[in-house]
Design an enzyme around this catalytic site. Structure first.
Site, PDB file in Angstrom:
ATOM      1  N   PRO A  17       0.779  -1.216   0.082  1.00  0.00           N
ATOM      2  CA  PRO A  17      -0.122  -0.044  -0.070  1.00  0.00           C
ATOM      3  C   PRO A  17       0.750   1.144  -0.034  1.00  0.00           C
ATOM      4  O   PRO A  17       1.925   1.224   0.717  1.00  0.00           O
ATOM      5  CB  PRO A  17      -0.854  -0.023   1.375  1.00  0.00           C
ATOM      6  CG  PRO A  17       0.010  -1.021   2.135  1.00  0.00           C
ATOM      7  CD  PRO A  17       0.623  -1.983   1.360  1.00  0.00           C
ATOM      8  N   MET A  18       0.602   2.342  -0.812  1.00  0.00           N
ATOM      9  CA  MET A  18       1.363   3.515  -0.936  1.00  0.00           C
ATOM     10  C   MET A  18       0.400   4.773  -1.062  1.00  0.00           C
ATOM     11  O   MET A  18      -0.554   4.545  -1.899  1.00  0.00           O
ATOM     12  CB  MET A  18       2.316   3.283  -2.296  1.00  0.00           C
ATOM     13  CG  MET A  18       3.310   2.378  -2.056  1.00  0.00           C
ATOM     14  SD  MET A  18       4.425   2.288  -3.508  1.00  0.00           S
ATOM     15  CE  MET A  18       3.596   1.510  -4.752  1.00  0.00           C
ATOM     16  N   GLU A  52      -4.229   3.221   1.542  1.00  0.00           N
ATOM     17  CA  GLU A  52      -4.932   3.223   2.712  1.00  0.00           C
ATOM     18  C   GLU A  52      -5.950   4.219   2.456  1.00  0.00           C
ATOM     19  O   GLU A  52      -6.061   5.342   2.123  1.00  0.00           O
ATOM     20  CB  GLU A  52      -4.197   3.863   3.990  1.00  0.00           C
ATOM     21  CG  GLU A  52      -5.184   3.882   5.288  1.00  0.00           C
ATOM     22  CD  GLU A  52      -4.588   4.712   6.416  1.00  0.00           C
ATOM     23  OE1 GLU A  52      -5.022   4.264   7.490  1.00  0.00           O
ATOM     24  OE2 GLU A  52      -3.785   5.551   6.112  1.00  0.00           O
ATOM     25  N   CYS A 102       0.832   3.127   9.755  1.00  0.00           N
ATOM     26  CA  CYS A 102       1.193   4.256   9.091  1.00  0.00           C
ATOM     27  C   CYS A 102       1.527   5.223  10.350  1.00  0.00           C
ATOM     28  O   CYS A 102       0.989   5.280  11.260  1.00  0.00           O
ATOM     29  CB  CYS A 102      -0.066   4.850   8.508  1.00  0.00           C
ATOM     30  SG  CYS A 102       0.301   6.453   7.997  1.00  0.00           S
ATOM     31  N   LYS A 127      -1.317  -5.159   8.742  1.00  0.00           N
ATOM     32  CA  LYS A 127      -0.015  -4.717   8.562  1.00  0.00           C
ATOM     33  C   LYS A 127       0.459  -3.955   9.646  1.00  0.00           C
ATOM     34  O   LYS A 127      -0.445  -3.014  10.244  1.00  0.00           O
ATOM     35  CB  LYS A 127       0.073  -3.800   7.109  1.00  0.00           C
ATOM     36  CG  LYS A 127       1.350  -3.523   6.640  1.00  0.00           C
ATOM     37  CD  LYS A 127       1.329  -2.843   5.502  1.00  0.00           C
ATOM     38  CE  LYS A 127       2.756  -2.842   4.704  1.00  0.00           C
ATOM     39  NZ  LYS A 127       3.148  -1.657   5.465  1.00  0.00           N
ATOM     40  N   HIS A 173       6.276  -4.630   8.603  1.00  0.00           N
ATOM     41  CA  HIS A 173       7.167  -3.555   7.845  1.00  0.00           C
ATOM     42  C   HIS A 173       8.227  -3.284   8.877  1.00  0.00           C
ATOM     43  O   HIS A 173       8.075  -3.269   9.992  1.00  0.00           O
ATOM     44  CB  HIS A 173       6.512  -2.121   7.888  1.00  0.00           C
ATOM     45  CG  HIS A 173       7.270  -1.297   7.062  1.00  0.00           C
ATOM     46  ND1 HIS A 173       7.028   0.056   6.551  1.00  0.00           N
ATOM     47  CD2 HIS A 173       8.601  -0.968   6.959  1.00  0.00           C
ATOM     48  CE1 HIS A 173       8.030   0.701   6.066  1.00  0.00           C
ATOM     49  NE2 HIS A 173       9.046  -0.107   6.470  1.00  0.00           N
ATOM     50  N   ASN A 184       7.784  -6.724   4.703  1.00  0.00           N
ATOM     51  CA  ASN A 184       7.836  -5.259   3.840  1.00  0.00           C
ATOM     52  C   ASN A 184       8.858  -4.483   4.342  1.00  0.00           C
ATOM     53  O   ASN A 184       9.405  -4.478   5.535  1.00  0.00           O
ATOM     54  CB  ASN A 184       6.392  -4.768   4.269  1.00  0.00           C
ATOM     55  CG  ASN A 184       6.463  -3.220   3.461  1.00  0.00           C
ATOM     56  OD1 ASN A 184       5.786  -2.162   4.122  1.00  0.00           O
ATOM     57  ND2 ASN A 184       7.084  -3.160   2.155  1.00  0.00           N
ATOM     58  N   GLY A 185       9.693  -4.019   3.364  1.00  0.00           N
ATOM     59  CA  GLY A 185      10.840  -3.104   3.648  1.00  0.00           C
ATOM     60  C   GLY A 185      12.215  -3.575   3.011  1.00  0.00           C
ATOM     61  O   GLY A 185      12.763  -4.520   3.137  1.00  0.00           O
ATOM     62  N   ALA A 232       7.210  -1.353  -2.129  1.00  0.00           N
ATOM     63  CA  ALA A 232       6.643   0.009  -2.336  1.00  0.00           C
ATOM     64  C   ALA A 232       7.704   0.765  -3.296  1.00  0.00           C
ATOM     65  O   ALA A 232       7.226   0.875  -4.296  1.00  0.00           O
ATOM     66  CB  ALA A 232       6.414   0.448  -0.960  1.00  0.00           C
TER      67      ALA A 232
END
Length: 348
Positions: free
Chosen positions: A24-25, A49, A121, A160, A188, A220-221, A244
Protein backbone atom coordinates in the site's frame (compact mmCIF):
# COMPACT_ATOMS: atom_id res chain seq x y z
CA UNK A 1 -21.84 -13.79 11.50
CA UNK A 2 -19.74 -15.37 8.70
CA UNK A 3 -16.84 -17.03 10.49
CA UNK A 4 -15.06 -19.16 7.85
CA UNK A 5 -14.78 -22.89 8.34
CA UNK A 6 -11.30 -24.38 8.70
CA UNK A 7 -11.08 -25.49 5.06
CA UNK A 8 -12.02 -22.05 3.74
CA UNK A 9 -9.69 -20.34 6.20
CA UNK A 10 -6.82 -22.54 5.02
CA UNK A 11 -7.59 -21.64 1.40
CA UNK A 12 -7.61 -17.97 2.36
CA UNK A 13 -4.22 -18.29 4.06
CA UNK A 14 -2.82 -20.01 0.98
CA UNK A 15 -3.55 -16.89 -1.08
CA UNK A 16 -0.81 -15.13 0.88
CA UNK A 17 1.87 -17.80 0.50
CA UNK A 18 4.81 -17.71 -1.91
CA UNK A 19 3.81 -14.33 -3.27
CA UNK A 20 5.34 -11.07 -4.44
CA UNK A 21 2.96 -8.23 -3.68
CA UNK A 22 2.49 -4.51 -4.29
CA UNK A 23 2.53 -2.68 -0.95
CA UNK A 24 0.00 0.00 0.00
CA UNK A 25 1.30 3.48 -0.91
CA UNK A 26 -0.24 6.88 -0.26
CA UNK A 27 -1.30 8.56 -3.55
CA UNK A 28 0.59 5.95 -5.62
CA UNK A 29 -1.33 2.74 -4.99
CA UNK A 30 -4.20 3.86 -7.20
CA UNK A 31 -5.95 1.75 -9.83
CA UNK A 32 -3.46 2.25 -12.71
CA UNK A 33 -0.45 1.32 -10.57
CA UNK A 34 -2.25 -1.76 -9.29
CA UNK A 35 -3.34 -2.89 -12.76
CA UNK A 36 0.13 -2.33 -14.21
CA UNK A 37 1.78 -4.21 -11.33
CA UNK A 38 -0.53 -7.16 -11.97
CA UNK A 39 0.36 -6.96 -15.67
CA UNK A 40 4.04 -7.21 -14.78
CA UNK A 41 3.55 -10.19 -12.48
CA UNK A 42 2.48 -9.07 -8.99
CA UNK A 43 0.49 -11.81 -7.26
CA UNK A 44 -1.62 -9.47 -5.11
CA UNK A 45 -1.89 -5.68 -4.93
CA UNK A 46 -2.84 -3.50 -1.95
CA UNK A 47 -4.76 -0.27 -2.31
CA UNK A 48 -3.51 2.87 -0.63
CA UNK A 49 -5.05 3.34 2.81
CA UNK A 50 -8.64 4.57 2.73
CA UNK A 51 -10.30 5.74 5.94
CA UNK A 52 -13.35 3.72 6.98
CA UNK A 53 -15.59 6.79 7.41
CA UNK A 54 -14.78 7.85 3.84
CA UNK A 55 -15.78 4.60 2.17
CA UNK A 56 -18.74 3.62 4.37
CA UNK A 57 -22.05 3.96 2.53
CA UNK A 58 -20.47 5.27 -0.67
CA UNK A 59 -22.45 5.19 -3.90
CA UNK A 60 -21.21 2.45 -6.25
CA UNK A 61 -21.29 3.11 -10.01
CA UNK A 62 -19.83 1.30 -13.03
CA UNK A 63 -18.50 2.99 -16.15
CA UNK A 64 -19.64 0.73 -18.99
CA UNK A 65 -17.00 2.14 -21.35
CA UNK A 66 -13.93 1.65 -19.16
CA UNK A 67 -15.19 -1.03 -16.76
CA UNK A 68 -14.06 1.11 -13.82
CA UNK A 69 -16.07 0.68 -10.63
CA UNK A 70 -16.25 3.88 -8.59
CA UNK A 71 -17.22 4.48 -4.99
CA UNK A 72 -18.22 8.10 -4.42
CA UNK A 73 -19.65 10.27 -1.69
CA UNK A 74 -20.91 13.86 -1.88
CA UNK A 75 -19.71 14.08 -5.48
CA UNK A 76 -16.16 13.02 -4.59
CA UNK A 77 -14.55 9.82 -5.85
CA UNK A 78 -13.19 7.83 -2.87
CA UNK A 79 -12.09 4.54 -4.42
CA UNK A 80 -11.88 3.02 -7.90
CA UNK A 81 -11.36 -0.57 -8.88
CA UNK A 82 -11.90 -2.83 -11.90
CA UNK A 83 -13.11 -6.36 -12.51
CA UNK A 84 -9.62 -7.26 -13.81
CA UNK A 85 -8.19 -6.92 -10.29
CA UNK A 86 -11.14 -8.22 -8.29
CA UNK A 87 -9.56 -11.56 -7.38
CA UNK A 88 -6.20 -9.98 -6.48
CA UNK A 89 -6.80 -6.59 -4.87
CA UNK A 90 -6.60 -6.13 -1.11
CA UNK A 91 -8.43 -3.09 0.25
CA UNK A 92 -6.40 -1.40 2.97
CA UNK A 93 -8.47 0.38 5.57
CA UNK A 94 -7.63 2.93 8.21
CA UNK A 95 -9.88 2.61 11.24
CA UNK A 96 -10.19 3.25 14.96
CA UNK A 97 -13.65 1.72 15.41
CA UNK A 98 -14.91 -1.86 15.02
CA UNK A 99 -18.39 -0.68 14.01
CA UNK A 100 -17.23 1.82 11.40
CA UNK A 101 -14.64 -0.62 10.05
CA UNK A 102 -17.35 -3.23 9.55
CA UNK A 103 -19.66 -0.73 7.88
CA UNK A 104 -16.87 0.22 5.47
CA UNK A 105 -15.92 -3.39 4.79
CA UNK A 106 -19.48 -4.34 3.94
CA UNK A 107 -19.62 -1.48 1.47
CA UNK A 108 -16.80 -2.83 -0.72
CA UNK A 109 -16.34 -6.52 0.15
CA UNK A 110 -17.97 -7.79 -3.06
CA UNK A 111 -15.44 -5.96 -5.25
CA UNK A 112 -12.19 -6.97 -3.51
CA UNK A 113 -10.22 -10.11 -2.68
CA UNK A 114 -9.40 -9.14 0.88
CA UNK A 115 -9.43 -6.42 3.53
CA UNK A 116 -6.32 -5.24 5.37
CA UNK A 117 -6.24 -3.15 8.54
CA UNK A 118 -3.46 -0.57 8.54
CA UNK A 119 -1.72 -0.60 11.91
CA UNK A 120 1.65 0.76 10.79
CA UNK A 121 1.14 4.19 9.23
CA UNK A 122 3.15 6.77 11.22
CA UNK A 123 1.63 9.82 9.49
CA UNK A 124 0.26 12.49 11.82
CA UNK A 125 -3.28 12.50 10.38
CA UNK A 126 -3.57 8.76 10.91
CA UNK A 127 -2.04 8.56 14.39
CA UNK A 128 -4.00 11.55 15.72
CA UNK A 129 -7.21 9.81 14.70
CA UNK A 130 -6.26 6.71 16.67
CA UNK A 131 -5.52 4.80 13.47
CA UNK A 132 -2.36 3.41 11.87
CA UNK A 133 0.61 3.02 14.20
CA UNK A 134 -1.49 4.34 17.11
CA UNK A 135 -3.36 1.02 17.12
CA UNK A 136 -0.16 -0.81 18.01
CA UNK A 137 -0.23 1.00 21.36
CA UNK A 138 -3.90 0.09 21.83
CA UNK A 139 -4.00 -3.68 21.21
CA UNK A 140 -7.47 -4.13 22.69
CA UNK A 141 -8.98 -1.76 20.14
CA UNK A 142 -6.81 -3.19 17.34
CA UNK A 143 -7.94 -6.74 18.04
CA UNK A 144 -11.57 -5.70 18.46
CA UNK A 145 -11.53 -4.22 14.96
CA UNK A 146 -9.95 -7.35 13.49
CA UNK A 147 -12.40 -9.63 15.27
CA UNK A 148 -15.36 -7.62 14.00
CA UNK A 149 -14.06 -7.96 10.45
CA UNK A 150 -12.99 -11.61 10.63
CA UNK A 151 -16.34 -12.68 12.09
CA UNK A 152 -18.56 -10.72 9.73
CA UNK A 153 -17.13 -10.29 6.23
CA UNK A 154 -16.97 -12.73 3.35
CA UNK A 155 -13.32 -12.17 2.33
CA UNK A 156 -9.97 -12.76 4.07
CA UNK A 157 -8.88 -10.19 6.66
CA UNK A 158 -5.22 -9.30 7.15
CA UNK A 159 -3.23 -6.77 9.15
CA UNK A 160 -0.07 -4.71 8.59
CA UNK A 161 2.12 -3.59 11.49
CA UNK A 162 5.60 -2.27 12.19
CA UNK A 163 7.96 -3.47 14.92
CA UNK A 164 8.58 -1.99 18.36
CA UNK A 165 12.08 -1.28 19.64
CA UNK A 166 11.27 -3.96 22.24
CA UNK A 167 11.27 -7.35 20.51
CA UNK A 168 9.21 -9.06 23.22
CA UNK A 169 6.51 -6.39 22.91
CA UNK A 170 6.41 -7.00 19.17
CA UNK A 171 6.07 -10.75 19.62
CA UNK A 172 3.29 -10.36 22.16
CA UNK A 173 1.33 -8.05 19.84
CA UNK A 174 1.83 -10.39 16.89
CA UNK A 175 0.47 -13.31 18.93
CA UNK A 176 -2.63 -11.36 19.93
CA UNK A 177 -3.26 -10.28 16.35
CA UNK A 178 -2.86 -13.84 15.05
CA UNK A 179 -5.38 -15.08 17.61
CA UNK A 180 -8.13 -12.92 16.05
CA UNK A 181 -8.33 -15.30 13.09
CA UNK A 182 -6.66 -13.18 10.40
CA UNK A 183 -5.41 -14.87 7.24
CA UNK A 184 -1.96 -13.24 7.13
CA UNK A 185 0.20 -10.66 8.89
CA UNK A 186 2.44 -8.16 7.10
CA UNK A 187 5.37 -6.74 9.04
CA UNK A 188 7.13 -3.58 7.93
CA UNK A 189 10.56 -4.21 9.42
CA UNK A 190 11.01 -0.69 10.73
CA UNK A 191 9.76 1.03 13.86
CA UNK A 192 7.16 3.76 13.77
CA UNK A 193 9.87 6.42 13.97
CA UNK A 194 12.27 5.02 11.36
CA UNK A 195 12.37 6.63 7.93
CA UNK A 196 12.65 4.80 4.58
CA UNK A 197 16.33 5.78 4.23
CA UNK A 198 17.11 3.73 7.36
CA UNK A 199 17.82 0.08 6.66
CA UNK A 200 14.90 -2.27 7.32
CA UNK A 201 15.57 -4.76 10.14
CA UNK A 202 14.90 -8.02 8.36
CA UNK A 203 16.43 -9.96 11.26
CA UNK A 204 13.49 -8.96 13.44
CA UNK A 205 11.15 -11.08 11.31
CA UNK A 206 12.62 -14.52 11.98
CA UNK A 207 11.12 -14.93 15.43
CA UNK A 208 7.74 -13.60 14.35
CA UNK A 209 7.63 -16.17 11.56
CA UNK A 210 8.52 -18.98 13.98
CA UNK A 211 6.05 -17.84 16.65
CA UNK A 212 3.08 -17.50 14.28
CA UNK A 213 3.65 -20.53 12.05
CA UNK A 214 1.72 -21.69 10.05
CA UNK A 215 0.14 -18.23 9.65
CA UNK A 216 1.57 -16.52 6.55
CA UNK A 217 3.91 -13.66 7.45
CA UNK A 218 4.71 -11.10 4.75
CA UNK A 219 7.89 -9.02 4.79
CA UNK A 220 7.81 -5.33 3.85
CA UNK A 221 10.87 -3.09 3.74
CA UNK A 222 13.85 -2.72 1.38
CA UNK A 223 12.59 -4.96 -1.42
CA UNK A 224 14.10 -2.78 -4.12
CA UNK A 225 15.14 -5.34 -6.74
CA UNK A 226 13.75 -8.64 -8.02
CA UNK A 227 16.68 -10.54 -6.47
CA UNK A 228 15.78 -9.17 -3.03
CA UNK A 229 12.72 -11.42 -2.96
CA UNK A 230 14.66 -14.65 -2.62
CA UNK A 231 17.20 -13.07 -0.28
CA UNK A 232 14.44 -11.93 2.04
CA UNK A 233 12.72 -15.30 2.09
CA UNK A 234 15.94 -17.20 2.74
CA UNK A 235 17.16 -14.90 5.51
CA UNK A 236 13.86 -14.46 7.37
CA UNK A 237 11.63 -17.41 6.50
CA UNK A 238 8.96 -14.95 5.33
CA UNK A 239 6.06 -16.55 3.49
CA UNK A 240 5.87 -13.70 0.97
CA UNK A 241 7.25 -10.21 0.40
CA UNK A 242 5.88 -6.87 -0.75
CA UNK A 243 7.51 -3.84 -2.32
CA UNK A 244 6.66 -0.14 -2.32
CA UNK A 245 9.62 2.00 -3.40
CA UNK A 246 10.83 -0.70 -5.78
CA UNK A 247 7.54 -0.54 -7.68
CA UNK A 248 7.59 3.25 -7.77
CA UNK A 249 11.03 3.17 -9.38
CA UNK A 250 9.82 0.64 -11.94
CA UNK A 251 6.54 -1.33 -11.77
CA UNK A 252 8.14 -4.14 -13.79
CA UNK A 253 10.13 -5.07 -10.67
CA UNK A 254 7.75 -8.02 -10.38
CA UNK A 255 9.46 -9.79 -13.28
CA UNK A 256 13.03 -11.02 -13.45
CA UNK A 257 13.72 -9.15 -16.69
CA UNK A 258 12.45 -5.65 -16.05
CA UNK A 259 11.69 -3.11 -18.76
CA UNK A 260 13.15 0.40 -19.00
CA UNK A 261 11.70 3.23 -16.93
CA UNK A 262 10.55 4.89 -20.14
CA UNK A 263 8.68 1.78 -21.31
CA UNK A 264 7.12 1.31 -17.88
CA UNK A 265 6.08 4.97 -17.81
CA UNK A 266 4.43 4.70 -21.22
CA UNK A 267 2.47 1.66 -20.07
CA UNK A 268 1.54 3.41 -16.83
CA UNK A 269 0.17 6.45 -18.65
CA UNK A 270 -1.81 4.28 -21.06
CA UNK A 271 -3.24 2.29 -18.16
CA UNK A 272 -4.07 5.51 -16.29
CA UNK A 273 -5.94 6.94 -19.25
CA UNK A 274 -7.89 3.74 -19.86
CA UNK A 275 -8.92 3.89 -16.19
CA UNK A 276 -9.75 7.62 -16.46
CA UNK A 277 -7.35 8.32 -13.62
CA UNK A 278 -6.98 11.89 -12.41
CA UNK A 279 -4.31 13.66 -14.48
CA UNK A 280 -2.87 15.25 -11.33
CA UNK A 281 -2.39 11.85 -9.71
CA UNK A 282 -0.92 10.36 -12.89
CA UNK A 283 1.62 13.17 -13.20
CA UNK A 284 2.53 12.90 -9.52
CA UNK A 285 3.29 9.18 -9.93
CA UNK A 286 5.12 9.57 -13.23
CA UNK A 287 7.50 12.17 -11.77
CA UNK A 288 8.21 9.86 -8.82
CA UNK A 289 9.13 7.10 -11.27
CA UNK A 290 11.81 9.27 -12.84
CA UNK A 291 14.75 9.27 -10.43
CA UNK A 292 16.86 10.50 -13.35
CA UNK A 293 15.69 14.09 -13.50
CA UNK A 294 18.14 14.73 -16.35
CA UNK A 295 16.33 12.34 -18.71
CA UNK A 296 15.33 14.30 -21.84
CA UNK A 297 11.62 13.61 -21.39
CA UNK A 298 11.59 14.50 -17.67
CA UNK A 299 11.46 18.28 -18.06
CA UNK A 300 8.74 18.02 -20.70
CA UNK A 301 6.71 15.76 -18.41
CA UNK A 302 7.29 18.13 -15.52
CA UNK A 303 5.95 21.06 -17.55
CA UNK A 304 2.95 19.19 -18.96
CA UNK A 305 -0.49 20.31 -17.83
CA UNK A 306 -2.75 17.73 -19.47
CA UNK A 307 -2.74 14.18 -20.81
CA UNK A 308 -2.23 15.35 -24.40
CA UNK A 309 1.02 17.10 -23.48
CA UNK A 310 2.15 14.13 -21.41
CA UNK A 311 1.48 11.73 -24.27
CA UNK A 312 3.39 14.02 -26.61
CA UNK A 313 6.41 13.96 -24.30
CA UNK A 314 6.33 10.15 -24.28
CA UNK A 315 5.83 9.77 -28.03
CA UNK A 316 2.34 8.29 -27.81
CA UNK A 317 0.26 11.10 -29.32
CA UNK A 318 -1.37 8.61 -31.67
CA UNK A 319 -2.61 6.59 -28.68
CA UNK A 320 -3.98 9.74 -27.08
CA UNK A 321 -6.13 10.62 -30.09
CA UNK A 322 -7.13 7.07 -31.03
CA UNK A 323 -8.01 5.77 -27.56
CA UNK A 324 -6.81 7.67 -24.51
CA UNK A 325 -8.82 10.86 -24.75
CA UNK A 326 -12.00 8.86 -25.28
CA UNK A 327 -11.63 7.24 -21.85
CA UNK A 328 -10.67 10.21 -19.68
CA UNK A 329 -13.44 12.41 -18.37
CA UNK A 330 -13.18 16.19 -18.47
CA UNK A 331 -13.21 16.20 -14.69
CA UNK A 332 -10.04 14.08 -14.58
CA UNK A 333 -8.24 16.12 -17.25
CA UNK A 334 -9.40 19.67 -16.46
CA UNK A 335 -6.71 21.58 -18.36
CA UNK A 336 -7.83 19.86 -21.57
CA UNK A 337 -11.18 21.54 -21.12
CA UNK A 338 -9.58 24.94 -20.54
CA UNK A 339 -7.28 24.59 -23.54
CA UNK A 340 -10.11 23.46 -25.81
CA UNK A 341 -12.20 26.36 -24.58
CA UNK A 342 -9.42 28.81 -25.32
CA UNK A 343 -8.97 27.37 -28.81
CA UNK A 344 -12.68 27.69 -29.44
CA UNK A 345 -12.68 31.36 -28.46
CA UNK A 346 -9.68 32.11 -30.71
CA UNK A 347 -11.23 30.34 -33.70
CA UNK A 348 -14.49 32.22 -33.14
Amino acid sequence: MTVPDSEKHQAWQDRYRNGYFLAPMVRVGTLPMRLLSLHYGADLVWTCEIIDKSIANCLRTVNDQTGVISYSKDGREIFTTHKDEKSRVVFQMGSASPDTALEAARTIENDVAGIDLNCGCPMKFSVQGGMGAALMEDPDRLCAILEALVQNVSVPVTCKIRVFDDEEKTIELARRIAATGISALTVHCRTRYMRPREKAMWHRLNRIVDELSPLPVILNGDICHFDDVQKARESTGATSVMTARGAIANPSIFRKESVSVLEATVEFVKTAMRASNSYANTKYTVLLMYTDTKAPEYKVLQASKCYEAMCGALGITEFYHAEGKLCVTDRNDPMRVKQNGALGKRSA
